[in-house]
Write a protein that holds these residues in place. Structure first.
Motif: not given
Length: 356
Positions: A234-244
């Motif tokens: 979940t945390q990695g997914t959230f980081y990806i969303l922050a970048v996008t």
């Protein structure tokens, strides 16, 4: 709610120009002269659209400025999906369970927040502007996802860590949904319906909508893989969303003009301006500082600064000439136009010059 029920262009097509003036007056809140002038321009556009052949429409569609706008709309709709709202909406129950909170209750709260904030956006979009809402929404989603991911990683919530931190992550998710619901949720659709000429608007909007569904498919297929990955979770997914979301912020800042208060007839002139003037980038960078002299919700044209010895009236004349010299809008400048009654607009092919 009259403007939502009776579009001005539909009224002009049905020869109900006086009703079109009444509806437009409720939207614009301008002077009677400005309202009459805008209805006049709408009537000219409708008449040219009715006379245009398929070859002329195709030639206009393949013009590089139109293709540029279509690409702008498609990328905007892709970014709407890549913000990650459907990651939350489709998999919220699973996400909430992994961080140790009640999944169904939290999902209901998120859905209600999304619904109520979307209603709020109806009153914000014409007050603050499209670009402002998109910028603030993308920035808010970036911050909320970055904080949520950092909390999950720092406190090892998914591994049974501090459950109280899990509720703070839920708060971050609610903040994310709030920023999407007033910004990218409705405003992306508003922009893509405003930036195209009338004669190609249907086909262009269909392309942007297709891009939205393609992005939706990509998100729906990739999210389970990312959440189940031991490297991301979940945390990695959230980081990806922050970048996008940060990339979406940069895209809107650098590429999208403000269309608030602009009629469809004036949007072509807006996109024909130089890049710096069209996007008004220095104004949006400055308005975040306390010494900014203007704010985004005044108007796009008012935000453009004049040279030190610039003449405002001369600048307005130059802008009118750039707009009115286009081949598809054979109008005369405002200063040389006599405003005929609106009911004579459709029967008149041109206006008479000022006798003075």
């Amino acid at each position: 709610f009259l403007p939502f029920l009776l579009p001005t262009r539909w009224l002009v097509v049905k020869n109900r120009e006086q009703k079109a003036v009444e509806v437009l007056a409720k939207i614009r809140h301008g002077s009677d002269e400005d309202i009459q002038e805008e209805v006049h321009e709408i009537a000219l556009t409708v008449r040219q659209h009715e006379k245009g052949s398929l070859a002329q429409t195709l030639r206009k569609f393949l013009h590089w400025r139109i293709l540029q706008r279509i690409a702008l709309g498609m990328i905007l709709q892709l970014f709407q999906q890549f913000t990650g709202m459907n990651v939350i909406m489709y998999y919220s129950t699973s996400i909430f369970c992994t961080i140790g909170v009640e999944g169904y209750v939290s999902t209901a709260v998120v859905g209600m927040l999304n619904f109520l904030t979307t209603i709020l956006s109806v009153f914000l979009v014409d007050k603050f502007g499209r670009k402002v809402l998109l910028l603030l929404g993308a920035l808010g989603m970036t911050v909320s996802m970055a904080i949520g991911a950092s909390l999950l990683l720092g406190f090892h919530v998914e591994e049974g860590g501090n459950q109280a931190v899990g509720y703070v992550v839920v708060l971050c998710i609610c903040l994310f949904v709030f920023n999407f619901a007033y910004g990218w949720g409705p405003t992306a659709w508003v922009v893509t319906s405003e930036i195209y000429p009338l004669n190609i608007r249907g086909f262009a909007v269909s392309l942007t909508t297709s891009a939205n569904w393609i992005g939706n498919f990509i998100v729906a297929m990739c999210t389970p893989v990312m959440l189940a990955s031991s490297a991301l979770q979940t945390q990695g997914t959230f980081y990806i969303l922050a970048v996008t979301n940060f990339l979406a912020f940069l895209f809107v800042l650098l590429c999208l003009p403000e269309t608030k208060g602009e009629s469809l007839e004036r949007v072509d002139a807006l996109f024909s301006k130089p890049w710096v003037e069209m996007t008004n980038i220095w104004f949006y960078l400055r308005c975040g500082c306390p010494w900014g002299s203007r704010w985004p919700w005044t108007s796009t044209s008012a935000a453009l600064s004049l040279p030190e010895d610039g003449d405002p009236s001369q600048q307005e004349l130059d802008e009118d000439e750039r707009y009115l010299n286009r081949e598809d809008v054979p109008l005369q400048p405002k200063e040389r136009r006599i405003h005929t009654p609106v009911e004579n607009t459709l029967s008149s092919n041109h206006t008479q010059p000022d006798s003075s």
